[in-house]
Design a protein around this motif. Structure first.
Motif: not given
Length: 417
Positions: A388-410
């Motif tokens: 829960a402490e990581q929710l403010r981590n900008a690197e986590l936001w970027s990783a989540i957005e990239k992961a979602r985009a990869a699934l949509y492309e898949t």
């Protein structure tokens, strides 16, 4: 037109975390602040879909929504960088994985115009869920775009809370025949709010152009809500002629059963007595948050969480039921522990749609090869764990957005990214 019941499961998103946002959902509250495992959660969901395919069931999927939800935060004049912890937690929620709340679906045999009607749930009771419906609507309109067979509506307007198919059941002699649609609404079960408003249920029935003689509106018992049954599907599930429920599921149990059997004499009520399985134990194990399905070879199976198998009282009652001559003939435990820890079992993860698969966008229909591709994408891109402490981590936001985009492309759905 060959109508098939298709279970559309929500793929668990890469932002899956335990923020404890859902008041009245005891598992969600209990596990608030713990470290979640998005990768394991999503792979557990894929395996559940794979198991359904191997049973001979038709399987579809809906995709994770944008997280953090930057547009929602912008409308609140803030951003992931500036939002307070509560707003950011809501904007990061992966709760759209529970597609039982995505919409209410009335199949073509039940509607006046012979089309399958779908109304996305507004989910206004909980802030983190209220932001889901625009993307849910976009996916529904993409998956069910053939307006000769489908009608996708806007949600019921606020303030009338609608939580979708989690508070809806359908009984019928066979899936492709006209059915009896049952809308379950709530009144406040102190200390927790009821989430399904009777006016929302009545509005959906009108929007879907249902025959009033083939509809029932039934109140969930306040005791069930107070015990943590925040949706009807935590205490009851139906399939074809069978209603499987807890003795304390409904406010007027005898009146409901009388109305049900009067409108549908073929109905078979399989009720778990409270003196055998208490309401708290049923809710803790999600005994009723199970997929009750008709198998291709005949007979019904109950796909339920492994937590039910681990309860001596619950599993003992189920084994006695199976040993009898009732309509449910098979028990199939599945491991969805990550979803369960956040308050959703096997039934929460799926939306039932009765339709001809030939008229559905094939990108949303699953087979083994697609599930393999999805699993590979998840294994390569989903975060392994989120504190829960990581929710403010900008690197986590970027990783989540990239992961979602990869699934949509898949899945060839980049236009929805």
């Amino acid at each position: 037109m060959a109508l098939t019941e298709i279970n559309f499961d929500g793929i668990v998103g890469p932002s899956h975390n335990y923020a404890g946002l859902s008041l009245g959902n005891l598992a969600s509250s209990k596990n608030a602040g713990k470290i979640s495992q998005p990768r394991a959660a999503a792979l557990q969901g894929v395996e559940k879909m794979r198991a359904n395919l191997r049973l001979g069931l038709a399987q579809g999927a809906f995709l994770p929504q944008r997280r953090p939800n930057r547009l929602w935060l912008e409308r609140l004049a803030t951003s992931p960088e500036e939002a307070d912890s509560a707003l950011l937690a809501n904007a990061m929620s992966a709760s759209c994985m529970w597609t039982a709340n995505a919409a209410t679906v009335s199949p073509a045999p039940d509607t006046a115009d012979g089309k399958c009607h779908l109304t996305p749930a507004n989910l206004v009771t909980m802030p983190h869920r209220s932001l889901e419906w625009p993307e849910t609507l976009a996916q529904l309109r993409c998956a069910f775009a053939d307006d000769s067979y489908f009608k996708v509506h806007d949600p019921v307007p606020a303030p009338f809370g609608d939580e979708g198919a989690a508070n809806f059941m359908r009984l019928t002699r066979a899936h492709g025949e006209p059915g009896l649609e049952i809308f379950v609404y709530g009144e406040t079960g102190a200390p927790f709010p009821a989430r399904q408003h009777v006016q929302a249920s009545k509005a959906v029935a009108r929007i879907h152009r249902l025959d009033p003689e083939r509809v029932l509106f039934v109140q969930q018992s306040p005791e069930a809500i107070a015990a943590g049954a925040f949706h009807n599907d935590v205490v009851a599930v139906a399939n074809e002629t069978v209603l499987f429920c807890h003795e304390q599921a409904f406010a007027d149990r005898e009146g409901f059963f009388a109305d049900l059997t009067a409108k549908m004499p073929e109905a078979q009520i399989v009720e778990v007595p409270a003196d055998r399985v208490s309401l708290p134990e049923a809710i803790r194990t999600y005994l009723f948050n199970a997929q009750l399905v008709t198998l291709p070879q005949g007979g019904m199976a109950l796909i339920l969480p492994t937590e039910a198998q681990e309860s001596e009282r619950v599993w003992g009652w189920l084994e006695e039921m199976i040993a009898g001559n009732g309509p449910i003939r098979q028990l199939i435990p599945v491991d969805v522990r990550q979803s369960m820890a956040n308050g959703g079992g096997p039934a929460c993860l799926r939306l039932r749609v009765l339709a001809d698969p030939a008229h559905i966008d094939p990108h949303f229909l699953m087979d083994e090869a697609k599930l393999d591709a999805i699993a590979t994408t998840i294994a390569q891109t989903w975060p392994e764990g989120i504190d829960a402490e990581q929710l403010r981590n900008a690197e986590l936001w970027s990783a989540i957005e990239k992961a979602r985009a990869a699934l949509y492309e898949t899945l060839g759905l980049s236009e929805l990214i």
